[in-house]
Design an enzyme around this catalytic site. Structure first.
Site, PDB file in Angstrom:
ATOM      1  N   LYS A  28       1.658  -4.373 -11.830  1.00 17.72           N
ATOM      2  CA  LYS A  28       1.839  -3.424 -10.370  1.00 17.72           C
ATOM      3  C   LYS A  28       3.692  -3.701  -9.991  1.00 17.72           C
ATOM      4  CE  LYS A  28       2.568  -6.517  -6.045  1.00 17.72           C
ATOM      5  NZ  LYS A  28       2.194  -7.538  -5.425  1.00 17.72           N
ATOM      6  N   SER A 105      -0.644  -8.170  -1.487  1.00 20.13           N
ATOM      7  CA  SER A 105      -0.357  -5.955  -1.254  1.00 20.13           C
ATOM      8  C   SER A 105      -0.670  -5.795  -3.018  1.00 20.13           C
ATOM      9  CB  SER A 105       0.685  -6.829  -1.358  1.00 20.13           C
ATOM     10  OG  SER A 105       1.348  -8.098  -2.312  1.00 20.13           O
ATOM     11  N   SER A 127      -1.278 -12.724  -2.795  1.00 14.48           N
ATOM     12  CA  SER A 127      -1.615 -10.876  -3.042  1.00 14.48           C
ATOM     13  C   SER A 127      -1.482 -10.962  -3.660  1.00 14.48           C
ATOM     14  CB  SER A 127      -0.241 -10.931  -3.027  1.00 14.48           C
ATOM     15  OG  SER A 127       0.366 -10.750  -2.179  1.00 14.48           O
TER      16      SER A 127
END
Length: 376
Positions: A28, A105, A127
């Protein structure tokens, strides 16, 4: 525009041969990679921050065990969403159906799991767990503080964790065996939170119940005050978020999606003087869950209240799903316990998530359990 990777060209070779040799992973776009900049899902963050001077230790640990890093994946803005839709960089595809959101996310990390052996994300309020559930993947939020957050952009530090995602339960377990060192035990009982199960539509509940009926262990039921717990989680989280990011937001005035801007604005209004009292309430919940689950027990809940919502849902529909989802994800957040989500496929090819939560420090045992009973 690449809707999965913010920078697909980022690559780091293994530092040694090891258990993860031959595996590739993406991370990420909140993890430090030496010489690279992070966007945290927002162009204003990208231009107001310098390139990293070191690589996050969790990445180095994976490289030392033979894995190869390939790519920085998109995230929702400053990790403050569960949808996976980004107005600046686009929406990473849901692996199962293009008309549905991927979840966030760690949205890009979920999408990248189609072509990488595993991916790293962060999980504060769901997330890793939510996109894993929506995209039909395995994902883990480990025990809080089990893995160093050094070199990872924070959101709410007392809830932030480094998690990982894979289409393979075996690989999810192998990464855990490299990153974690807790004892492997046998689980002897499961606890079902009835309120969480009541969020499901009857046909979806049937899918998940059929999956757990094969477990030959003692079962008991509880009903937690999930709405109250979710409010507590969101308030503590909001206070921490504004403490971490408030000064940058005030000075830079970044452009956010309306829903995320509204969330930050709400966080700015919270009374930080309540923080210590709220953390005491959190401690009481931790003690309650520890007693209910037990040292050799598991709490079983749906990961999310439904399959992935369709793209471009109304704000009312989005908020309804978010509210119910937070009532499920707050359990591991408030307790700091590890949670693994397992994909349960529906007949229409979309996925539900079935989650198992163990008590603190039972991460590897949880990963081995999931691989044994729900492996792929």
């Amino acid at each position: 525009m690449n809707e999965i990777y913010r920078n697909e060209k980022v690559e780091m070779a293994p530092l040694k041969e090891g258990r993860l040799s031959g595996y590739t992973f993406a991370v990420k776009d909140v993890f430090a990679v030496e010489g690279e900049k992070n966007s945290a899902g927002n162009p204003d963050w990208l231009v107001t921050h310098e390139a990293n001077t070191f690589t996050a230790p969790v990445i180095e640990h994976l490289l030392l065990n033979g894995a190869t890093l390939k790519g920085l994946t998109h995230t929702d803005e400053l990790m403050y969403s569960l949808n996976g839709e980004n107005i600046h960089y686009g929406t990473p595809p849901n692996l199962l159906h293009p008309d549905h959101i991927p979840g966030g996310s760690s949205s890009g990390s979920a999408s990248a799991a189609a072509e990488r052996d595993f991916t790293l994300g962060t999980d504060t309020g769901g997330s890793v767990r939510v996109p894993s559930s929506y995209c039909g993947l395995y994902g883990i939020r480990p025990t809080h503080n089990a893995i160093s957050m050094k070199g990872v952009i924070p959101l709410a530090p007392s809830f932030d964790t480094v998690g990982w995602i894979s289409k393979s339960s075996r690989i999810l377990k192998e990464v855990g065996d490299v990153l974690l060192h807790d004892e492997i035990i046998e689980f002897t009982n499961i606890t079902i939170d009835l309120q969480g199960w009541n969020f499901l539509q009857p046909e979806d509940r049937h899918y998940l119940e059929a999956a757990i009926n094969k477990l030959e262990v003692e079962t008991k039921e509880i009903t937690g005050p999930l709405e109250e717990w979710a409010t507590l989680f969101r308030t503590i989280q909001g206070i921490e978020i504004w403490k971490v990011h408030g000064e940058w937001i005030r000075s830079v005035k970044p452009t956010f999606a309306p829903s995320i801007e509204k969330r930050f604005q709400w966080a700015s209004t919270l009374d930080a003087g309540m923080y210590d009292e709220l953390k005491l309430k959190q401690l009481a919940i931790q003690e309650y869950l520890q007693k209910q689950i037990g040292e050799k027990g598991l709490l079983v809940i749906p990961t999310t209240p439904s399959i992935a919502p369709k793209k471009k849902a109304t704000s009312e529909e989005v908020e309804d799903v978010r509210t119910k989802t937070m009532q499920l994800t707050c359990i591991a957040g408030l307790s700091g316990f590890p949670q693994v989500t397992v994909p349960i496929m529906r007949a229409d090819g979309l996925a539900l998530g079935l989650s198992f939560i163990a008590t603190r420090g039972r991460d590897r045992a949880l990963l081995h359990f999931v691989d044994q009973y729900f492996g792929s």
